[in-house]
Enzyme design. Structure first.
Site, PDB file in Angstrom:
ATOM      1  N   ASP A 135      42.277  74.549  64.690  1.00 35.38           N
ATOM      2  CA  ASP A 135      42.382  74.158  66.097  1.00 35.38           C
ATOM      3  C   ASP A 135      41.126  74.624  66.812  1.00 35.38           C
ATOM      4  OD1 ASP A 135      44.916  73.053  65.778  1.00 35.38           O
ATOM      5  OD2 ASP A 135      45.933  74.944  66.186  1.00 35.38           O
ATOM      6  N   ASP A 149      46.440  66.793  66.729  1.00 37.21           N
ATOM      7  CA  ASP A 149      47.528  67.084  67.661  1.00 37.21           C
ATOM      8  C   ASP A 149      47.524  66.112  68.839  1.00 37.21           C
ATOM      9  OD1 ASP A 149      48.255  69.260  66.104  1.00 37.21           O
ATOM     10  OD2 ASP A 149      47.020  70.663  67.251  1.00 37.21           O
TER      11      ASP A 149
END
Length: 199
Positions: A135, A149
């Site tokens: 991330d 995401d």
């Protein structure tokens, strides 16, 4: 000569926006593009932002490893891969009956995001099935996330909006229109129409 009674007008059947084969191609393109974009941005995060985060003011670009599910949601080992398999299977089963390009786009974003994070679960440390997802988008007020995401989130939001629109349109149908609308999509393509997966 006796006049024949007027025939009861029948509502026209809803025409397909696109042939299912074309929607399937759009789905495949969106899926592949989103997986590639996700993996390329993660590669940049690992190589560029790992030691020196970039602060753009409204967003920070960092390298954060997530062993949970999307947005840091905790889960047991292999859970994310199991969910990915279920999602991809359901979408592929529904795809031959889909005739709206926006649905193909939405499903492509969801599946592309799921596969992008799934690749991290398989190939990144600590290894299958619990590899840590990369991330790198930090807004400060939201859990750190990635391109995969965002694809899952945007695709799911599109699906919710479309389902809401369908429910509203069905609620305003006349009895004649409701009678002509099929309650369940056909499991087989109409005779003479090729499957969207055949070349």
């Amino acid at each position: 000569m006796n006049a024949q009674p007027d025939a009861v007008p029948r509502a026209p059947l809803r025409r397909r926006v696109w042939p299912p084969r074309r929607v399937a191609r759009l789905f495949a393109i969106v899926t592949l593009v989103w997986v590639a974009l996700d993996q390329l941005t993660k590669l940049a995060a690992v190589r560029v932002f790992a030691g020196d985060p970039v602060d753009l003011g409204f967003v920070r670009l960092v390298d954060v490893r997530n062993e949970g599910a999307a947005f840091g949601i905790p889960g047991f080992p292999g859970m994310f891969l199991a969910v990915t398999i279920v999602v991809v299977t359901l979408v592929l089963r529904a795809l031959p009956q889909i005739d709206r390009p926006v649905l193909g786009l939405a499903y492509g974003l969801v599946v592309g995001g799921a596969l992008g994070n799934g690749l991290d679960r398989i190939f990144r440390s600590p290894g299958f099935p619990s590899g840590a997802v990369v991330d790198f988008i930090d807004l400060g007020w939201f859990p750190v996330f990635n391109v995969a995401d965002s694809g899952i989130t945007v695709g799911a939001a599109l699906l919710v909006l479309l389902l809401t629109q369908v429910e509203r349109s069905q609620g305003s149908e006349t009895p004649e229109q409701a009678e002509q609308r099929s309650v369940r999509p056909a499991t087989q393509p109409p005779r003479g129409e090729r499957s969207p997966w055949r070349t």
